[in-house]
Write a protein that holds these residues in place. Structure first.
Motif, mmCIF file in Angstrom:
data_model
loop_
_atom_site.group_PDB
_atom_site.id
_atom_site.type_symbol
_atom_site.label_atom_id
_atom_site.label_comp_id
_atom_site.label_asym_id
_atom_site.label_seq_id
_atom_site.Cartn_x
_atom_site.Cartn_y
_atom_site.Cartn_z
ATOM 1 N N LEU A 11 -37.927 24.835 -18.203
ATOM 2 C CA LEU A 11 -36.473 25.009 -18.276
ATOM 3 C C LEU A 11 -35.947 24.585 -19.645
ATOM 4 C CD1 LEU A 11 -35.534 23.676 -14.720
ATOM 5 C CD2 LEU A 11 -35.190 26.016 -15.542
ATOM 6 N N THR A 14 -36.905 27.135 -22.225
ATOM 7 C CA THR A 14 -36.072 28.329 -22.089
ATOM 8 C C THR A 14 -34.710 28.092 -22.733
ATOM 9 O OG1 THR A 14 -37.168 28.927 -20.026
ATOM 10 C CG2 THR A 14 -35.037 29.948 -20.426
ATOM 11 N N ALA A 15 -34.137 26.922 -22.498
ATOM 12 C CA ALA A 15 -32.795 26.607 -22.996
ATOM 13 C C ALA A 15 -32.760 26.361 -24.505
ATOM 14 C CB ALA A 15 -32.253 25.379 -22.265
ATOM 15 N N SER A 16 -33.927 26.227 -25.129
ATOM 16 C CA SER A 16 -33.973 25.867 -26.558
ATOM 17 C C SER A 16 -33.521 27.026 -27.456
ATOM 18 C CB SER A 16 -35.401 25.471 -26.940
ATOM 19 O OG SER A 16 -36.173 26.651 -27.122
ATOM 20 N N GLY A 23 -35.365 35.990 -21.292
ATOM 21 C CA GLY A 23 -35.115 36.724 -20.056
ATOM 22 C C GLY A 23 -36.340 37.442 -19.504
ATOM 23 N N VAL A 26 -38.557 34.767 -17.796
ATOM 24 C CA VAL A 26 -37.808 34.284 -16.630
ATOM 25 C C VAL A 26 -37.861 35.323 -15.502
ATOM 26 C CG1 VAL A 26 -35.463 33.791 -15.790
ATOM 27 C CG2 VAL A 26 -36.319 32.651 -17.849
ATOM 28 N N MET A 153 -35.166 37.549 -5.278
ATOM 29 C CA MET A 153 -35.893 37.193 -6.507
ATOM 30 C C MET A 153 -36.549 38.429 -7.113
ATOM 31 S SD MET A 153 -35.388 34.087 -7.221
ATOM 32 C CE MET A 153 -33.997 33.486 -6.273
ATOM 33 N N ALA A 156 -33.799 40.727 -8.636
ATOM 34 C CA ALA A 156 -33.298 40.179 -9.905
ATOM 35 C C ALA A 156 -34.370 40.320 -10.991
ATOM 36 C CB ALA A 156 -32.905 38.712 -9.723
ATOM 37 N N LEU B 29 -33.962 26.700 -8.336
ATOM 38 C CA LEU B 29 -34.707 26.958 -9.577
ATOM 39 C C LEU B 29 -34.154 28.198 -10.286
ATOM 40 C CD1 LEU B 29 -36.930 26.635 -11.667
ATOM 41 C CD2 LEU B 29 -38.585 27.531 -10.024
ATOM 42 N N ALA B 30 -33.825 29.235 -9.523
ATOM 43 C CA ALA B 30 -33.254 30.440 -10.139
ATOM 44 C C ALA B 30 -31.943 30.109 -10.851
ATOM 45 C CB ALA B 30 -33.030 31.522 -9.085
ATOM 46 N N ALA B 32 -31.139 27.179 -12.100
ATOM 47 C CA ALA B 32 -31.503 26.395 -13.291
ATOM 48 C C ALA B 32 -31.972 27.330 -14.415
ATOM 49 C CB ALA B 32 -32.587 25.375 -12.941
ATOM 50 N N LEU B 33 -32.724 28.369 -14.047
ATOM 51 C CA LEU B 33 -33.180 29.347 -15.049
ATOM 52 C C LEU B 33 -31.990 30.107 -15.635
ATOM 53 C CD1 LEU B 33 -36.299 30.678 -13.095
ATOM 54 C CD2 LEU B 33 -36.385 29.453 -15.292
ATOM 55 N N ALA B 36 -30.248 27.814 -18.016
ATOM 56 C CA ALA B 36 -31.098 27.611 -19.203
ATOM 57 C C ALA B 36 -30.963 28.796 -20.163
ATOM 58 C CB ALA B 36 -32.560 27.418 -18.790
ATOM 59 N N LEU B 37 -30.936 30.010 -19.616
ATOM 60 C CA LEU B 37 -30.770 31.189 -20.479
ATOM 61 C C LEU B 37 -29.383 31.217 -21.116
ATOM 62 C CD1 LEU B 37 -32.529 33.965 -18.346
ATOM 63 C CD2 LEU B 37 -33.278 33.123 -20.590
ATOM 64 N N SER B 39 -27.673 28.572 -21.982
ATOM 65 C CA SER B 39 -27.778 27.615 -23.087
ATOM 66 C C SER B 39 -28.527 28.224 -24.272
ATOM 67 C CB SER B 39 -28.519 26.355 -22.629
ATOM 68 O OG SER B 39 -27.795 25.688 -21.627
ATOM 69 N N MET B 40 -29.588 28.963 -23.992
ATOM 70 C CA MET B 40 -30.367 29.584 -25.060
ATOM 71 C C MET B 40 -29.498 30.546 -25.873
ATOM 72 S SD MET B 40 -33.778 32.016 -24.878
ATOM 73 C CE MET B 40 -32.990 33.616 -24.901
ATOM 74 N N GLU B 66 -25.475 23.110 -20.154
ATOM 75 C CA GLU B 66 -26.533 22.101 -20.096
ATOM 76 C C GLU B 66 -26.288 21.130 -18.941
ATOM 77 O OE1 GLU B 66 -29.065 23.497 -21.417
ATOM 78 O OE2 GLU B 66 -29.731 21.748 -22.572
ATOM 79 N N ARG B 69 -27.212 22.954 -15.808
ATOM 80 C CA ARG B 69 -28.670 23.099 -15.712
ATOM 81 C C ARG B 69 -29.302 21.838 -15.113
ATOM 82 N NH1 ARG B 69 -33.347 22.309 -19.198
ATOM 83 N NH2 ARG B 69 -32.178 21.690 -21.043
ATOM 84 N N ASP B 146 -30.717 38.624 -22.346
ATOM 85 C CA ASP B 146 -30.904 37.274 -21.790
ATOM 86 C C ASP B 146 -29.663 36.825 -21.017
ATOM 87 O OD1 ASP B 146 -33.543 36.770 -23.033
ATOM 88 O OD2 ASP B 146 -32.399 36.930 -24.886
ATOM 89 N N MET B 153 -29.974 35.869 -12.289
ATOM 90 C CA MET B 153 -30.581 34.680 -11.673
ATOM 91 C C MET B 153 -29.534 33.891 -10.889
ATOM 92 S SD MET B 153 -33.773 34.664 -12.199
ATOM 93 C CE MET B 153 -34.277 36.285 -12.753
#
Lengths: 209, 209
Positions: A11, A14-16, A23, A26, A153, A156, B29-30, B32-33, B36-37, B39-40, B66, B69, B146, B153
Motif C-alpha cells: 500500500l 502504491t501511494a508513493s 492501477g 492494483v 473485485m 473492478a 483492502l480494496a 485502502a488500494l 493509495a492510488l 495519494s499516488m 493518506e 488510507r 490510476d 476500487m
C-alpha cells in the motif's frame, strides 16, 4: 517481487511518488482477491452434507479458481515489469538519427507489451466469472456475500485493466493492433460486467430483508 | 495482523477454508488500494509546473487520502476481528437457560459490531470519492487511468461492505437498528456509485480514441 511485500508495504509503495506499482498492478491484485474468495467459498462448501449434490462441480471450480489465482498474482508483478520496460525505452539515447529511430521502435514495442498484460488480466476475469456464478448459485449460502465480493473485485479488476489497455493504445502507431485490442477490450468488459451485475443483483435480492 | 502478512500469504489465507479473512477484509483492502492510488496521483502532480495552479488543493487532498488510507488499512484487521467475535459468541455454552440467554445476547451484540465495521468502511469510501474526483479532474493526466482504478476500487469496496452489512442484518432482532442501517447503507452506496460512474465515464471518454 511485489507479492513478497507485506500488504502494508504494498500500500505504501502504491501511494508513493513512483508511478509503479499503479492501477495496473492494483487491478491484478483485485482479480487475485476475487479468485481467492471464489476458492474460499468452494472450500466452505466441499464436505458439507447440505451441499453433497454439488461436490464434484465445486471441486472442479476450486481447481480452476486456484489456477486463475496463481496467474492473477503473477500479473501483479508482470504489469509493473511491463511498465518499467516502457520507462526504460523512453530513457534510451536520442542523439543520432539511428538512436532516435531505435528508441522510437523500442517505445512502440514496450508500449504494446504494456497493453498485453492488462488484456491478459481482462481475459482472466472473463474466465473467472462463470465460476463465481456457480459458487454464488450453488455454493455455501452462508458465504453468499463473499461470492458477491468476488464478483465485485473481478469486475473492478477488469474495468481497471481496460483503462490500462486504453491509456497505452493512445501512443501506439500500429492501427490494426489498436483496433483489434479496442474491440477485444470492449467485448471482454461487456461480458464481465454482465456477469457482475447478475451476481450482484442476486446478492442484494437475497439480503433485501 | 493481516496487513503484516505478505500479499501472497494474504491471498492464500483468504482462499483457505477459514471464513476470515473474507469479503469484509477484502473490501477494506480494496478501499485502502483506492486511497493509495489517490495519494499516488497527488504525489505525481505536486511539484509539476504544468499543475502549478492546483498545488495547494492537491496537497490538501493528499493529506486527506493518506489519513483515509490508514483508516482503511486498519479496517482490514478490524473486520476479521469483528467476525471472529461473532464466531466466539456462537461458541458460548448453551446448556442452562441462563447460558442460552447470555449466548443469545452476546451473538446479537457481536453481530451488531460486525455490521458497524463495514458501515464505517462505506462511510470512508463516501468520504474518499470527492478526492478521487479532484485528482481525476485536476491531477496529472498521465495518471488518469490510476485515478479511474482508484474510483473502481472504492466503489467495489463500498458495495462489498454493503453486502457484509446486509448479510449480518438478517440475524439482528433490533428492528430499529436494522432499519437505520438499511437506509444508511442504501444512501451511502448510491452516493459512492454515482461518483464512480461519473469518474469512470470521464476516463473512458478520455481514452475513447
Amino acid at each position: 517481487m511485489l507479492t513478497s511485500k507485506t500488504v502494508s508495504d504494498f500500500l505504501t509503495e502504491t501511494a508513493s511518488n513512483s508511478p509503479a506499482p499503479g492501477g495496473g498492478s492494483v487491478s491484478a491484485l483485485a482479480a487475485a482477491l476475487g479468485t481467492a474468495l471464489t476458492s474460499m467459498v468452494c472450500r466452505l462448501t466441499i464436505g458439507k452434507k447440505k451441499y453433497a449434490d454439488v461436490q464434484t462441480e465445486i471441486e472442479a471450480v476450486l481447481l480452476k479458481s486456484e489456477s486463475l489465482r496463481e496467474k492473477a498474482a503473477a500479473l501483479i508483478d508482470e504489469d509493473t515489469f511491463a511498465f518499467n520496460k516502457v520507462m526504460a525505452a523512453f530513457a534510451l539515447p536520442k542523439e543520432t538519427e539511428d538512436q532516435k529511430s531505435a528508441r522510437s521502435a523500442a517505445i512502440q514495442e514496450a508500449t504494446k507489451g504494456a497493453t498485453l498484460v492488462p488484456l491478459q488480466l481482462m481475459e482472466l476475469c472473463a474466465d473467472a466469472m462463470p465460476f463465481v456464478r456457480v459458487v454464488a448459485e450453488k455454493g455455501n449460502q452462508n458465504s453468499l456475500s463473499d461470492a458477491g465480493v468476488a464478483a465485485l473485485m473481478l469486475s473492478a479488476a477488469c474495468e481497471g485493466a481496460a483503462f490500462n489497455v486504453k491509456i497505452n493504445l493512445g501512443s501506439i502507431n500500429d492501427s490494426e493492433f489498436v483496433s483489434t485490442l479496442r474491440s477485444k477490450t470492449d467485448a471482454l468488459l461487456r461480458s464481465v460486467q454482465s456477469y457482475a451485475q447478475e451476481i450482484s443483483a442476486r446478492v442484494h435480492a437475497a439480503f433485501a430483508g
